[in-house]
Design an enzyme around this catalytic site. Structure first.
Site, mmCIF file in Angstrom:
data_model
loop_
_atom_site.group_PDB
_atom_site.id
_atom_site.type_symbol
_atom_site.label_atom_id
_atom_site.label_comp_id
_atom_site.label_asym_id
_atom_site.label_seq_id
_atom_site.Cartn_x
_atom_site.Cartn_y
_atom_site.Cartn_z
ATOM 1 C CG HIS A 187 -6.161 -2.251 -10.593
ATOM 2 N ND1 HIS A 187 -6.503 -1.313 -11.317
ATOM 3 C CD2 HIS A 187 -5.675 -1.641 -9.492
ATOM 4 C CE1 HIS A 187 -6.307 0.055 -10.918
ATOM 5 N NE2 HIS A 187 -5.862 -0.316 -9.823
ATOM 6 C CD GLU A 188 -4.758 -3.033 -6.223
ATOM 7 O OE1 GLU A 188 -3.621 -2.223 -6.036
ATOM 8 O OE2 GLU A 188 -5.609 -2.279 -6.282
ATOM 9 C CG HIS A 200 -0.878 -0.383 -8.569
ATOM 10 N ND1 HIS A 200 -0.460 0.782 -9.189
ATOM 11 C CD2 HIS A 200 -2.134 -0.522 -8.509
ATOM 12 C CE1 HIS A 200 -1.543 1.505 -9.051
ATOM 13 N NE2 HIS A 200 -2.406 0.734 -8.771
ATOM 14 C CD GLU A 205 -4.171 3.756 -10.028
ATOM 15 O OE1 GLU A 205 -4.573 2.848 -10.658
ATOM 16 O OE2 GLU A 205 -4.042 3.758 -8.598
#
Length: 495
Positions: free
Chosen positions: A262-263, A266, A292
């Protein structure tokens, strides 16, 4: 004209320098500062925030902007867009008294330490007073602007241009109508798919696998770093210094896997913004919703797919040895089991947006005056039971689980849900140009990263979220793809 632009660029450089220093202090506060250092770091953040405020609202800066606006037609696209965004920012903050701006910056820096201790001690009462101040400041700052819309719609629009309560109410009503019944249907036919992937992994091995996964999906560890924090996050000093965190739970090794992916989504976005935007205020994501969409795309659309795990297990140099004894189908079903849980960051893909709905309704209720901060634990628990069928045994696993409100990120949570919706629209567009399943099976994730870079990442804030989505997908926000994807995926998994 050249002299005016040079003065403007110098001011931007000064502002970005302050923002980078603030980012480094924030990183230190959330990753390694001892609790005894929170007070001083909070004061430092307050001082630097005030300097940034004074620079942005100064008469000198205002005059430079006004001079450039007179010749806006001859400016390049980058400078023109910077002017537009700066004008919006100045309009928002110039009405806030400088002492209150500084006070709020110090308050949110201090609140994170108070939240962390409150969560450790399961003590919402100790956090409630400062949380109430944060909500009150947010309400007051919007009221200073004299907006005609309700307070929460203005805040939502600040995070995602064009967003308001009406649009989000429609989206969440669709979730209630389509996903809540599907969840109840699946819950009746409970399967223990996760049993196969429950094993303990040391922190060292989890760290090694997390770094291997980051390299595999395309995050450049020469221009980034992975550390640890109580709540995973991404912080950008600039595109060549992008910092990610995850957390390691010995008995839940897939927790770090998915927070890392997830990170990483980003981080990949930040690292691949065009070089000519690097020294501008456009070197950032188009919006929090678009940002997101990238993290949720990598985490769920890619990371929870069967093809990704086939490619990863074939190509990666490091993997958990326990995975070698499992079939691909067992891994796939294990990481996609639907199990309504208390913790948002551990939520399965189907129930995730229901967690966001809880937070959205609470924020809306507090800002409208319907709810009081002191009553949040009971309100939280009732909503969790209504939508997910679970009740927290403690506030630590309930209303105190997220760091966002302590950071002042009121109105941020809906960005996660919007990111989910955007990510499926992006998938639909990408499928027309790339055989995604084949690319994932062969471990060719660079093709996906390059596509996203060309269509989305390189533009940073040069384009609006609406412009990006229309150019990439041919339409604005459309939840149909997301809801259809969830129904199709989970009806297949659960027969």
């Amino acid at each position: 004209m050249e002299d005016k632009i040079k003065r403007f660029k110098n001011k931007i450089k000064e502002k970005k320098m302050l923002d980078s220093m603030l980012a480094l202090l924030q990183w230190d506060l959330e990753t390694q500062a001892p609790k005894g250092g929170y007070k001083l770091i909070s004061e430092m953040i307050g001082e630097l925030s005030l300097k940034s405020y004074n620079l942005t609202t100064s008469q000198e800066f205002y005059e430079i902007l006004e001079e450039l606006k007179k010749s806006i037609n001859v400016l390049d696209d980058i400078t023109r867009r910077e002017l537009e965004l700066l004008e919006e920012e100045i309009e928002k903050i110039k009405v806030i008294p400088s002492d209150e701006y500084k006070m709020y910056s110090e308050l949110t820096a201090k609140a994170q330490g108070i939240w962390e201790i409150a969560r450790e001690n399961n003590d919402f009462a100790s956090f409630a007073p400062i949380l109430e101040q944060i909500f009150n400041f947010n309400r007051k700052f919007i009221e200073y602007r004299g907006e005609k819309q309700d307070v929460y719609s203005v805040i939502l629009n600040d995070y995602e241009k064009g967003m308001n309560i009406e649009k989000l109410d429609f989206f969440f009503d669709e979730l209630k109508k389509e996903i809540v019944p599907l969840l109840k249907e699946i819950t009746k036919n409970k399967r223990d798919f996760q049993e196969k992937i429950k094993f303990q992994v040391s922190e060292v091995d989890q760290k090694n696998f997390s770094n291997e996964i980051l390299k595999y999906i395309g995050f450049n560890l020469e221009r980034g770093i992975l550390s640890e924090s109580a709540h995973p996050f991404t912080l950008t000093v600039n595109k060549d210094d992008v910092r990610l965190t995850t957390r390691y739970i010995k008995e839940l090794p897939f927790s770090s896997v998915f927070s890392t992916i997830h990170e990483g989504g980003h981080g990949i976005y930040e690292q691949n913004i065009a070089e000519d935007l690097k020294e501008t205020i456009l070197s950032d994501g188009a919006s929090m919703g678009v940002h997101e969409s990238q993290s949720r795309f990598y985490e769920n659309v890619i990371g929870r797919s069967k093809e990704f795990w086939y490619g990863l297990l074939e190509k990666s140099k490091f993997k958990y040895k326990e995975l070698e004894n499992l079939s691909l189908d067992e891994i796939y079903k294990g990481i996609n089991e639907v199990s309504p849980s208390l913790i948002r960051v551990e939520a399965d893909e189907l129930t995730y947006s229901l967690h966001i709905m809880v937070r959205y309704e609470i924020e809306k209720g507090i800002l409208s005056g319907e709810y009081l901060v002191k009553d949040l634990p009971n309100i939280w628990n009732k909503k969790m039971y209504e939508y997910l069928g679970v009740i927290p045994k403690s506030d630590s696993e309930g209303v105190l689980q997220d760091v966002h409100w302590s950071c002042g990120l009121i109105g941020y949570f809906p960005s996660y849900a919007l990111g989910n919706v955007y990510s499926l629209q992006i998938l639909n567009a990408m499928k027309k140009e790339i055989n995604i399943e084949g690319v994932l099976e062969r471990g060719e994730l660079k093709k996906i990263k390059t596509w996203l870079e060309e269509k989305i990442h390189k533009y940073g804030k040069l384009k609006t979220p609406k412009e990006i989505m229309i150019e990439v997908t041919g339409e604005e926000l459309n939840p149909v793809y997301y809801i259809d994807y969830l129904k199709e995926k989970y009806r297949e998994i659960y027969n």
